[in-house]
Design a protein around this motif. Structure first.
Motif, PDB file in Angstrom:
ATOM      1  N   LEU A   1      27.731  36.285  40.092  1.00  0.00           N
ATOM      2  CA  LEU A   1      27.694  37.144  41.275  1.00  0.00           C
ATOM      3  C   LEU A   1      29.026  37.863  41.461  1.00  0.00           C
ATOM      4  O   LEU A   1      29.065  39.059  41.779  1.00  0.00           O
ATOM      5  CB  LEU A   1      27.382  36.312  42.517  1.00  0.00           C
ATOM      6  CG  LEU A   1      25.928  36.264  42.993  1.00  0.00           C
ATOM      7  CD1 LEU A   1      25.813  35.324  44.183  1.00  0.00           C
ATOM      8  CD2 LEU A   1      25.411  37.639  43.351  1.00  0.00           C
ATOM      9  N   LEU A   2      30.106  37.124  41.280  1.00  0.00           N
ATOM     10  CA  LEU A   2      31.440  37.737  41.317  1.00  0.00           C
ATOM     11  C   LEU A   2      31.535  38.864  40.306  1.00  0.00           C
ATOM     12  O   LEU A   2      32.039  39.956  40.600  1.00  0.00           O
ATOM     13  CB  LEU A   2      32.499  36.669  41.035  1.00  0.00           C
ATOM     14  CG  LEU A   2      33.969  37.074  40.911  1.00  0.00           C
ATOM     15  CD1 LEU A   2      34.872  35.889  41.265  1.00  0.00           C
ATOM     16  CD2 LEU A   2      34.343  37.559  39.504  1.00  0.00           C
ATOM     17  N   ALA A   3      31.041  38.589  39.092  1.00  0.00           N
ATOM     18  CA  ALA A   3      31.116  39.580  38.027  1.00  0.00           C
ATOM     19  C   ALA A   3      30.303  40.829  38.349  1.00  0.00           C
ATOM     20  O   ALA A   3      30.745  41.959  38.108  1.00  0.00           O
ATOM     21  CB  ALA A   3      30.630  38.969  36.708  1.00  0.00           C
TER      22      ALA A   3
ATOM     23  N   ALA B   1      29.579  41.976  41.346  1.00  0.00           N
ATOM     24  CA  ALA B   1      30.275  42.706  42.401  1.00  0.00           C
ATOM     25  C   ALA B   1      31.460  43.479  41.829  1.00  0.00           C
ATOM     26  O   ALA B   1      31.667  44.663  42.163  1.00  0.00           O
ATOM     27  CB  ALA B   1      30.747  41.742  43.489  1.00  0.00           C
ATOM     28  N   ALA B   2      32.245  42.824  40.974  1.00  0.00           N
ATOM     29  CA  ALA B   2      33.396  43.498  40.373  1.00  0.00           C
ATOM     30  C   ALA B   2      32.948  44.682  39.511  1.00  0.00           C
ATOM     31  O   ALA B   2      33.533  45.775  39.565  1.00  0.00           O
ATOM     32  CB  ALA B   2      34.199  42.511  39.526  1.00  0.00           C
ATOM     33  N   ALA B   3      31.884  44.479  38.720  1.00  0.00           N
ATOM     34  CA  ALA B   3      31.389  45.549  37.845  1.00  0.00           C
ATOM     35  C   ALA B   3      30.818  46.705  38.661  1.00  0.00           C
ATOM     36  O   ALA B   3      31.078  47.880  38.355  1.00  0.00           O
ATOM     37  CB  ALA B   3      30.318  44.986  36.912  1.00  0.00           C
ATOM     38  N   THR B   4      30.066  46.370  39.705  1.00  0.00           N
ATOM     39  CA  THR B   4      29.476  47.418  40.542  1.00  0.00           C
ATOM     40  C   THR B   4      30.544  48.239  41.233  1.00  0.00           C
ATOM     41  O   THR B   4      30.478  49.475  41.280  1.00  0.00           O
ATOM     42  CB  THR B   4      28.541  46.787  41.586  1.00  0.00           C
ATOM     43  OG1 THR B   4      27.528  46.027  40.919  1.00  0.00           O
ATOM     44  CG2 THR B   4      27.884  47.853  42.449  1.00  0.00           C
ATOM     45  N   GLY B   5      31.545  47.553  41.790  1.00  0.00           N
ATOM     46  CA  GLY B   5      32.621  48.256  42.466  1.00  0.00           C
ATOM     47  C   GLY B   5      33.408  49.151  41.526  1.00  0.00           C
ATOM     48  O   GLY B   5      33.687  50.313  41.840  1.00  0.00           O
ATOM     49  N   ALA B   6      33.776  48.617  40.350  1.00  0.00           N
ATOM     50  CA  ALA B   6      34.550  49.402  39.378  1.00  0.00           C
ATOM     51  C   ALA B   6      33.743  50.591  38.862  1.00  0.00           C
ATOM     52  O   ALA B   6      34.271  51.703  38.701  1.00  0.00           O
ATOM     53  CB  ALA B   6      34.985  48.511  38.219  1.00  0.00           C
ATOM     54  N   PHE B   7      32.444  50.379  38.608  1.00  0.00           N
ATOM     55  CA  PHE B   7      31.586  51.460  38.111  1.00  0.00           C
ATOM     56  C   PHE B   7      31.429  52.552  39.161  1.00  0.00           C
ATOM     57  O   PHE B   7      31.439  53.750  38.844  1.00  0.00           O
ATOM     58  CB  PHE B   7      30.217  50.903  37.724  1.00  0.00           C
ATOM     59  CG  PHE B   7      29.312  51.899  37.061  1.00  0.00           C
ATOM     60  CD1 PHE B   7      29.415  52.163  35.706  1.00  0.00           C
ATOM     61  CD2 PHE B   7      28.348  52.591  37.790  1.00  0.00           C
ATOM     62  CE1 PHE B   7      28.586  53.087  35.086  1.00  0.00           C
ATOM     63  CE2 PHE B   7      27.518  53.509  37.188  1.00  0.00           C
ATOM     64  CZ  PHE B   7      27.630  53.770  35.828  1.00  0.00           C
ATOM     65  N   ALA B   8      31.292  52.149  40.427  1.00  0.00           N
ATOM     66  CA  ALA B   8      31.128  53.132  41.494  1.00  0.00           C
ATOM     67  C   ALA B   8      32.376  53.985  41.677  1.00  0.00           C
ATOM     68  O   ALA B   8      32.294  55.188  41.962  1.00  0.00           O
ATOM     69  CB  ALA B   8      30.782  52.422  42.799  1.00  0.00           C
ATOM     70  N   ILE B   9      33.551  53.374  41.481  1.00  0.00           N
ATOM     71  CA  ILE B   9      34.816  54.090  41.694  1.00  0.00           C
ATOM     72  C   ILE B   9      35.217  54.912  40.483  1.00  0.00           C
ATOM     73  O   ILE B   9      35.786  56.004  40.612  1.00  0.00           O
ATOM     74  CB  ILE B   9      35.933  53.079  42.051  1.00  0.00           C
ATOM     75  CG1 ILE B   9      35.601  52.368  43.365  1.00  0.00           C
ATOM     76  CG2 ILE B   9      37.288  53.774  42.155  1.00  0.00           C
ATOM     77  CD1 ILE B   9      36.510  51.189  43.671  1.00  0.00           C
ATOM     78  N   ASN B  10      34.904  54.403  39.284  1.00  0.00           N
ATOM     79  CA  ASN B  10      35.333  55.061  38.058  1.00  0.00           C
ATOM     80  C   ASN B  10      34.682  56.442  37.896  1.00  0.00           C
ATOM     81  O   ASN B  10      33.464  56.581  38.016  1.00  0.00           O
ATOM     82  CB  ASN B  10      34.987  54.175  36.856  1.00  0.00           C
ATOM     83  CG  ASN B  10      35.490  54.753  35.548  1.00  0.00           C
ATOM     84  OD1 ASN B  10      34.816  55.531  34.895  1.00  0.00           O
ATOM     85  ND2 ASN B  10      36.704  54.356  35.176  1.00  0.00           N
TER      86      ASN B  10
ATOM     87  N   ALA C   1      35.293  37.788  46.455  1.00  0.00           N
ATOM     88  CA  ALA C   1      36.029  37.293  45.289  1.00  0.00           C
ATOM     89  C   ALA C   1      35.964  38.296  44.142  1.00  0.00           C
ATOM     90  O   ALA C   1      36.938  38.475  43.400  1.00  0.00           O
ATOM     91  CB  ALA C   1      35.461  35.945  44.843  1.00  0.00           C
ATOM     92  N   GLY C   2      34.821  38.964  43.998  1.00  0.00           N
ATOM     93  CA  GLY C   2      34.684  39.985  42.954  1.00  0.00           C
ATOM     94  C   GLY C   2      35.608  41.166  43.175  1.00  0.00           C
ATOM     95  O   GLY C   2      36.194  41.707  42.224  1.00  0.00           O
ATOM     96  N   ILE C   3      35.774  41.576  44.432  1.00  0.00           N
ATOM     97  CA  ILE C   3      36.693  42.671  44.740  1.00  0.00           C
ATOM     98  C   ILE C   3      38.124  42.267  44.408  1.00  0.00           C
ATOM     99  O   ILE C   3      38.903  43.052  43.852  1.00  0.00           O
ATOM    100  CB  ILE C   3      36.569  43.070  46.229  1.00  0.00           C
ATOM    101  CG1 ILE C   3      35.161  43.602  46.525  1.00  0.00           C
ATOM    102  CG2 ILE C   3      37.622  44.105  46.598  1.00  0.00           C
ATOM    103  CD1 ILE C   3      34.759  44.787  45.692  1.00  0.00           C
TER     104      ILE C   3
END
Length: 394
Positions: A75-77, A79-88, A291-293
């Protein structure tokens, strides 16, 4: 109302954890040398444990309620992937940081909600639901992170991974925490006296306040020798404090303990068990997103391997900290101490240059030994009871 014996107010589990920590710190100080206990090593210790201790805070209440969540690392992963993909902007949507963070938090919380529904209303055991989630969410992560989306250097979220509080702000914050802690201890003591309950001696309350204050201010002093308190560590402490309040000062938290202690009794008393089950998985999904953020900020983006083994670190911290896998018992403070034990072992082995395979063996052994000692003390097997009985007769 007279104060009861001071021994009645000493938590043996916490005391044993403190002795274990002191022993580990002394051992690694001898092995590593002067760098250990430096401001830099302390700051890195608390920074490195931030993400999976945030997971551990949520996991504590999940286990208290009689469930378990094996998917939190994945779940952490996600969230981190979704956030990075959305910003990139190169491989993703190129959204603002605020939008990317909001999407990441919403994704993790929604996935937690789905797992809660499956557990509460479809009656699939949480172990199975979250084990499936571990694989499903990891698959999503590999797809989203296929090109390792990075967060731009200009994004403010990166300060959460690399910035530190100024020394003056650190001192001010430390002093405030000390005053608040002492005030809460005195208020709790006064409330127990007023209610006619067993109360610890005043000298013990004062000693606790003095010891905690010395530890807090000593921590601030040491990390200020380096660069100050890491912002992600501040985030971890904020989550631990909020979850402590949720666990012990809200109806939601108290009912989770009731459900974990005896689910049928809780149901007969009018507690809507299914709703609280969904609620705790939603909360766990939200904390996994937080935690993912933090992980995304630490690593300036996302990778396919984000958060691997973090579910195990979180569960280890919770169990070492004294939370019962049978449900109904556990504390956020115990989880913090358990996380500190795991982080100390991991950091100490890294500094000692142990081989990776041996590090994995030691991590597993620490978990089994810590829980084994606790189990022998609480519910000793018959052979140990016979040994104790024979010794008492002699």
């Amino acid at each position: 109302m007279k104060s009861s014996a001071w021994k009645d107010h000493i938590d043996a589990r916490v005391l044993s954890m403190v002795f274990i920590l002191v022993g580990l710190w002394v051992l690694f100080r001898v092995q590593v040398g002067e760098f250990y206990f430096s401001g830099e090593s302390i700051a890195k210790l608390l920074r490195d444990m931030s993400t999976w201790t945030i997971l551990g805070a949520g996991m504590t209440l999940v286990i208290v309620a009689g469930h378990i969540d094996l998917s939190v690392g994945s779940l952490l992963a996600v969230a981190a992937a979704t956030g990075a993909f959305a910003i990139n902007a190169e491989y993703g949507f190129g959204l603002s940081t605020v939008e990317g963070v909001a999407i990441a938090v919403a994704a993790g919380t929604l996935l937690g909600f789905v797992q809660g529904l499956l557990t509460a209303y479809i009656r699939i055991p949480a172990f199975i639901v979250t084990l499936g989630g571990l694989f499903i969410f990891r698959g999503f992560t590999q797809k989203i992170s296929a090109f390792d989306p990075r967060v731009p250097d200009s994004s403010w979220i990166l300060s959460l991974g690399f910035e530190y509080l100024s020394p003056n702000l650190g001192w001010a914050l430390g002093a405030i925490v000390c005053v608040v802690f002492i005030a809460l201890q005195m208020r709790r003591r006064a409330a127990r006296i007023k209610a006619g309950l067993s109360t610890e001696p005043l000298w013990l309350t004062g000693t606790k306040g003095a010891v905690v204050s010395i530890l807090i201010l000593g921590f601030v002093w040491k990390v200020n020798e380096y660069r100050g308190i890491p912002e992600q560590t501040l985030m971890m402490f904020a989550v631990l404090l909020i979850m402590h309040i949720v666990a012990h000062n809200t109806t939601f938290g108290r009912r989770l303990y009731a459900i974990g202690g005896n689910v049928e009794a809780a149901r007969l008393s009018g507690i809507r068990v299914e709703r609280y089950t969904v609620g705790i998985f939603v909360l766990m999904g939200f904390l996994a997103s937080v935690a993912g953020i933090v992980w995304m900020a630490q690593n300036q983006g996302s990778t396919k391997n984000a958060g691997e083994f973090y579910e195990l670190y979180a569960i280890a911290a919770v169990v070492i900290g004294g939370t019962s896998l049978a449900g109904g018992k556990g504390t956020i403070f115990g989880t913090f101490l358990g996380g500190l034990v795991m982080a100390t072992v991991i950091q100490g082995m890294d500094y000692s240059n142990l081989d990776n395979w041996l590090q994995l063996v030691v991590r597993g052994a620490v978990l089994v030994i810590a829980v084994g000692i606790d189990s022998l003390g609480k519910n000793p097997p018959r052979w140990l009871q016979r040994i104790r009985f024979n010794k008492s007769e002699n």
